[in-house]
Design an enzyme around this catalytic site. Structure first.
Site, PDB file in Angstrom:
ATOM      1  N   HIS A 246       0.846  -1.192   0.000  1.00 38.09           N
ATOM      2  CA  HIS A 246       0.000   0.000   0.000  1.00 38.09           C
ATOM      3  C   HIS A 246       0.874   1.231   0.000  1.00 38.09           C
ATOM      4  O   HIS A 246       1.831   1.328   0.760  1.00 38.09           O
ATOM      5  CB  HIS A 246      -0.915   0.030   1.239  1.00 38.09           C
TER       6      HIS A 246
ATOM      7  N   ARG B 147     -14.724  12.773   9.378  1.00 39.16           N
ATOM      8  CA  ARG B 147     -13.451  13.414   9.756  1.00 39.16           C
ATOM      9  C   ARG B 147     -13.103  14.535   8.794  1.00 39.16           C
ATOM     10  O   ARG B 147     -12.553  15.568   9.186  1.00 39.16           O
ATOM     11  CB  ARG B 147     -12.323  12.370   9.778  1.00 39.16           C
TER      12      ARG B 147
HETATM   13  N1  URA Z   1      -6.185   7.526   3.689  1.00 39.61           N
HETATM   14  C1  URA Z   1      -7.100   6.734   4.270  1.00 39.61           C
HETATM   15  O1  URA Z   1      -7.484   5.720   3.705  1.00 39.61           O
HETATM   16  N2  URA Z   1      -7.565   7.051   5.489  1.00 39.61           N
HETATM   17  C2  URA Z   1      -7.167   8.146   6.149  1.00 39.61           C
HETATM   18  O2  URA Z   1      -7.615   8.366   7.242  1.00 39.61           O
HETATM   19  C3  URA Z   1      -6.219   8.983   5.525  1.00 39.61           C
HETATM   20  C4  URA Z   1      -5.752   8.643   4.295  1.00 39.61           C
END
Ligand code: URA
Ligand code: CA
Length: 434
Positions: free
Chosen positions: A82, A168
């Protein structure tokens, strides 16, 4: 249990239990806990942080909030890579066939790009006919037989994360390490990875702009992975300037083809060999990192990596003849050079600004609904540390519109040329294994 008590506990800096965290995530996912309470909870985490145990509980609660992909029918250790996002990051296109060619099963679930970062599926769709809309059965069969397949994101994976990430975003709580780390790791774990290699980017084009923050994020993710039984390693790599030369879908497929033959940009090649070595090592296909790296270099040199890429494209409906004839990839109508305005040394190529220029050109999406132009993009002819003469091309614009004044201006604003010699930036800062 009452949500208000849990918020209060976190607000006061106490550690939450597994049951409390499960209560919050389950309640939020099924709508029993409202956004306003979850906002307060996220803000409490932002200020009070979470212990390693709480981070692991939060990650697993989000994994368990939805479907989990079962890759147990695939032989071998499934290692996923990732990257935390970047500009012109062609690594996934290269790494898949590269590690598959040495026997590592690559069972990848991938997404589309948004904003200044590109998505792997978009890039692969530059190959005529290629599709990620394959059944789970076919996906598993392909990986068992050919070691590599990519499937589009489907099903109800980590719904808690989807909902929380959106919340968020509008409550100024994205930038909290426990929340970012659990968000990313929950998606990898739900997608079935046995082991995880993380490429945490640092610099202007990255999510974390400074090295210290990038290290903390990497450390947090490695700790979560290892605490929940997934071997996890991370490297911190430079994203102050774009990776490689190409930014844009067709252009990056061409760049991947070059790199699979050892003829690609050196920074991209080095990053792929480093990440690939960790993948091969974690998959138990080599007993040391040196041996892993040698295996990867061998398949680059003997043509096996490129052959694996062709087989992979063909298996998923793609026209693999583009590998030998990259001019068959979508081509832009206008090729326009951006000449340097002075002699000197390239001292800065601001990655996110260049990424935005490529997006405006049509290579990326401004919103989820935007369509992208697979042919267009930018090719850097110079990277930081290179010397340049006035009039020499800094960047080649591949455009389907003749009017590229705005793009040119943006490119000039994001590239600095200095009188004094400049060193190329460090590519890989550090490795975090536990
Ligand atoms: N990428 C994500 O998948 N989640 C986050 O909280 C920040 C970046
Ligand atoms: Ca690139």
């Amino acid at each position: 249990m009452r949500m208000v008590d849990i918020i209060e506990k976190k607000r006061d800096g106490e550690a939450l239990t597994k049951d409390e965290i499960n209560f919050v995530i389950q309640g939020y996912t099924n709508g029993e806990i409202p956004d306003y309470q979850m906002s307060a909870f996220s803000m409490a985490i932002y200020f009070q942080d979470m212990s390693p145990e709480e981070r692991a509980y939060l990650t697993m609660a989000m994994v368990e909030s939805g479907d989990q992909i079962d890759l147990s029918m695939i032989d071998g250790i499934k290692v996923d890579k990732h990257s935390t996002g970047g500009v012109g990051d062609t690594t996934t296109l290269v790494l898949g066939p590269l590690v598959a060619a040495v026997g590592v099963p690559v069972a990848k679930m991938s997404g589309r790009g948004l904003g200044h970062t590109g998505g792997t599926i978009d890039k692969l769709e530059a190959v005529d006919g290629f599709t990620v809309e394959i059944s789970n059965e076919k996906f598993i069969d392909l990986v068992n037989e050919h070691k590599i397949a990519i499937i589009g994101q489907s099903g109800n994976l980590t719904p808690a994360d989807k909902k929380l990430y959106a919340l968020r975003d509008v409550t100024a709580t994205v930038n909290a390490i426990p929340l970012i780390a659990s968000s990313i790791m929950s998606k990898k774990i739900a997608a079935g990875a046995d082991a995880i290699v993380l490429d945490v980017k640092t610099g202007a084009g990255a999510f974390m702009k400074d090295l210290e923050g990038s290290k903390q994020l990497a450390q947090a993710m490695v700790e979560i992975g290892n605490n929940v039984g997934r071997k996890t390693m991370a490297i911190i790599s430079d994203m102050s300037q774009p990776l490689g030369f190409a930014i844009g879908n067709s252009l990056e497929v061409k760049e991947a083809i070059d790199t699979l033959q050892g003829k690609g940009p050196k920074d991209l090649e080095e990053l792929c060999l480093t990440l690939g070595s960790y993948m091969v090592y974690l998959a138990n296909e080599a007993s040391s990192l040196e041996e892993a790296r040698q295996k990867l270099v061998d398949v680059m040199n003997n043509g096996k990596a490129l052959e694996t890429f062709k087989i992979f494209l063909t298996n998923q409906g793609g026209d693999a003849s583009v590998v030998d004839n990259p001019e068959k990839l979508p081509q832009a109508s206008y090729i326009i050079e951006v000449p340097a305005q002075a002699d000197g040394h390239v001292s800065e190529i601001i990655a996110d600004e260049i990424g935005t220029a490529a997006m405006i050109l049509g290579a990326g999406r401004a919103t989820k609904e935007s369509t992208i132009d697979l042919a267009v993009g930018l090719v850097l002819n110079k990277k930081v540390g290179d010397s340049v003469s006035k009039g020499e091309s800094l960047v080649t614009i591949h455009s389907n519109s003749e009017n590229v004044e705005e793009i040119k201006n943006r490119i000039y604003e994001s590239i600095s040329i200095s009188d004094t010699k400049v060193d190329a930036p460090t590519l890989i800062y550090t490795t975090i294994t536990s």
